[in-house]
Design a protein around this motif. Sequence first.
Motif, mmCIF file in Angstrom:
data_model
loop_
_atom_site.group_PDB
_atom_site.id
_atom_site.type_symbol
_atom_site.label_atom_id
_atom_site.label_comp_id
_atom_site.label_asym_id
_atom_site.label_seq_id
_atom_site.Cartn_x
_atom_site.Cartn_y
_atom_site.Cartn_z
ATOM 1 N N ASP A 147 45.059 55.197 28.956
ATOM 2 C CA ASP A 147 44.268 54.361 28.046
ATOM 3 C C ASP A 147 43.295 53.481 28.825
ATOM 4 O OD1 ASP A 147 45.469 55.391 25.769
ATOM 5 O OD2 ASP A 147 46.850 53.687 25.529
ATOM 6 N N ALA A 148 43.764 52.887 29.913
ATOM 7 C CA ALA A 148 42.911 52.004 30.707
ATOM 8 C C ALA A 148 41.748 52.775 31.318
ATOM 9 C CB ALA A 148 43.733 51.318 31.799
ATOM 10 N N PHE A 149 42.032 53.909 31.921
ATOM 11 C CA PHE A 149 40.943 54.690 32.515
ATOM 12 C C PHE A 149 40.010 55.249 31.447
ATOM 13 C CE2 PHE A 149 43.579 55.006 36.459
ATOM 14 C CZ PHE A 149 42.682 54.346 37.266
ATOM 15 N N GLY A 150 40.548 55.596 30.289
ATOM 16 C CA GLY A 150 39.693 56.039 29.187
ATOM 17 C C GLY A 150 38.742 54.939 28.755
ATOM 18 N N ALA A 151 39.236 53.712 28.695
ATOM 19 C CA ALA A 151 38.393 52.581 28.320
ATOM 20 C C ALA A 151 37.305 52.334 29.359
ATOM 21 C CB ALA A 151 39.244 51.326 28.137
ATOM 22 N N LEU A 152 37.620 52.542 30.609
ATOM 23 C CA LEU A 152 36.654 52.305 31.687
ATOM 24 C C LEU A 152 35.704 53.482 31.917
ATOM 25 C CD1 LEU A 152 39.036 50.581 34.246
ATOM 26 C CD2 LEU A 152 37.241 49.492 32.871
ATOM 27 N N ALA A 153 35.941 54.585 31.239
ATOM 28 C CA ALA A 153 35.164 55.803 31.469
ATOM 29 C C ALA A 153 33.880 55.820 30.645
ATOM 30 C CB ALA A 153 36.013 57.036 31.167
ATOM 31 N N GLN A 154 33.232 54.685 30.529
ATOM 32 C CA GLN A 154 31.975 54.544 29.802
ATOM 33 C C GLN A 154 31.174 53.480 30.545
ATOM 34 O OE1 GLN A 154 30.412 52.094 27.951
ATOM 35 N NE2 GLN A 154 28.931 53.454 26.968
ATOM 36 N N PRO A 155 29.901 53.726 30.833
ATOM 37 C CA PRO A 155 29.139 52.829 31.709
ATOM 38 C C PRO A 155 29.088 51.362 31.263
ATOM 39 C CG PRO A 155 27.954 54.883 31.442
ATOM 40 C CD PRO A 155 29.125 54.932 30.482
ATOM 41 N N THR A 156 28.847 51.088 29.999
ATOM 42 C CA THR A 156 28.748 49.695 29.553
ATOM 43 C C THR A 156 30.085 48.989 29.673
ATOM 44 O OG1 THR A 156 26.948 50.249 28.038
ATOM 45 C CG2 THR A 156 28.115 48.189 27.623
ATOM 46 N N ARG A 157 31.172 49.671 29.307
ATOM 47 C CA ARG A 157 32.495 49.052 29.422
ATOM 48 C C ARG A 157 32.863 48.804 30.877
ATOM 49 N NH1 ARG A 157 33.576 52.548 24.924
ATOM 50 N NH2 ARG A 157 34.590 54.079 26.235
ATOM 51 N N LEU A 158 32.554 49.747 31.735
ATOM 52 C CA LEU A 158 32.839 49.555 33.158
ATOM 53 C C LEU A 158 32.036 48.380 33.709
ATOM 54 C CD1 LEU A 158 34.284 50.470 35.723
ATOM 55 C CD2 LEU A 158 32.419 52.095 36.095
ATOM 56 N N ASP A 159 30.756 48.289 33.351
ATOM 57 C CA ASP A 159 29.924 47.172 33.803
ATOM 58 C C ASP A 159 30.460 45.846 33.274
ATOM 59 O OD1 ASP A 159 28.284 49.005 35.073
ATOM 60 O OD2 ASP A 159 26.667 48.865 33.591
ATOM 61 N N ALA A 160 30.863 45.810 32.006
ATOM 62 C CA ALA A 160 31.401 44.582 31.420
ATOM 63 C C ALA A 160 32.683 44.177 32.123
ATOM 64 C CB ALA A 160 31.650 44.767 29.915
ATOM 65 N N LEU A 198 34.095 45.545 24.070
ATOM 66 C CA LEU A 198 35.125 44.577 24.461
ATOM 67 C C LEU A 198 36.432 44.814 23.701
ATOM 68 C CD1 LEU A 198 32.957 41.354 24.781
ATOM 69 C CD2 LEU A 198 34.026 42.650 26.650
ATOM 70 N N ALA A 199 36.324 45.217 22.453
ATOM 71 C CA ALA A 199 37.531 45.526 21.673
ATOM 72 C C ALA A 199 38.280 46.712 22.276
ATOM 73 C CB ALA A 199 37.158 45.811 20.215
ATOM 74 N N ILE A 200 37.560 47.702 22.749
ATOM 75 C CA ILE A 200 38.196 48.867 23.384
ATOM 76 C C ILE A 200 38.888 48.440 24.680
ATOM 77 C CG2 ILE A 200 37.713 51.068 24.551
ATOM 78 C CD1 ILE A 200 35.490 51.471 22.361
ATOM 79 N N LEU A 201 38.220 47.605 25.468
ATOM 80 C CA LEU A 201 38.836 47.101 26.703
ATOM 81 C C LEU A 201 40.067 46.252 26.399
ATOM 82 C CD1 LEU A 201 35.600 46.140 28.682
ATOM 83 C CD2 LEU A 201 37.187 48.002 29.235
ATOM 84 N N ALA A 202 40.010 45.468 25.336
ATOM 85 C CA ALA A 202 41.157 44.634 24.959
ATOM 86 C C ALA A 202 42.334 45.489 24.497
ATOM 87 C CB ALA A 202 40.751 43.647 23.868
ATOM 88 N N ARG A 203 42.068 46.519 23.693
ATOM 89 C CA ARG A 203 43.151 47.410 23.242
ATOM 90 C C ARG A 203 43.810 48.124 24.412
ATOM 91 N NH1 ARG A 203 39.715 48.321 18.905
ATOM 92 N NH2 ARG A 203 38.898 50.236 19.789
ATOM 93 N N ALA A 204 43.030 48.382 25.464
ATOM 94 C CA ALA A 204 43.576 49.034 26.661
ATOM 95 C C ALA A 204 44.291 48.030 27.566
ATOM 96 C CB ALA A 204 42.455 49.734 27.428
ATOM 97 N N GLY A 205 44.269 46.753 27.202
ATOM 98 C CA GLY A 205 44.969 45.734 27.983
ATOM 99 C C GLY A 205 44.225 45.267 29.217
ATOM 100 N N LEU A 206 42.932 45.526 29.287
ATOM 101 C CA LEU A 206 42.162 45.181 30.477
ATOM 102 C C LEU A 206 41.483 43.819 30.400
ATOM 103 C CD1 LEU A 206 40.585 48.673 31.108
ATOM 104 C CD2 LEU A 206 42.398 47.583 32.433
ATOM 105 N N VAL A 207 41.243 43.330 29.194
ATOM 106 C CA VAL A 207 40.624 42.017 29.013
ATOM 107 C C VAL A 207 41.380 41.245 27.939
ATOM 108 C CG1 VAL A 207 38.320 42.823 29.708
ATOM 109 C CG2 VAL A 207 38.925 42.748 27.283
ATOM 110 N N LYS A 208 41.222 39.934 28.010
ATOM 111 C CA LYS A 208 41.803 39.034 27.010
ATOM 112 C C LYS A 208 40.708 38.097 26.540
ATOM 113 C CE LYS A 208 46.380 39.111 29.022
ATOM 114 N NZ LYS A 208 47.489 38.365 29.575
#
Length: 119
Positions: A8-21, A53-63
């Motif tokens: 889930d975490a790598f899936g969330a990061l596998a998009q340029p804008t999410r990775l940059d954020a 940001l919601a996708i990153l939060a669901r993956a547990g990467l941001v709060k």
Amino acid sequence: MDKLEVIDAFGALAQPTRLDAFRLLVMHESDGLPVGEIARGLDVPHNTLSTHLAILARAGLVKSERRSRLVVYRADLDAVQGLASFLLKDCCAGHPEVAAAFAATASSYGAAPKKGDRS
């Protein structure tokens, strides 16, 4: 972290804008950043950024936390450590010099990318 959480975490990061954020939030970990500053820093519309940001939060990467009228996001460094631990758990087949190279890389710092930077 278990295998599904890592996926889930790598899936969330596998998009340029999410990775940059995420990288931008890691740079500003101690204080976090309001959504507006993240959007301006990445030149991304607020509604698009909210989805990312919601996708990153669901993956547990941001709060996120509300501070008065602002919503401030922070990277979850425990999640980053969990990802690294999962990947390196069986590392190096007993070769400490290889493990030391990973440790040296992990302790170095770099700048977050600007929009469009794929490094």
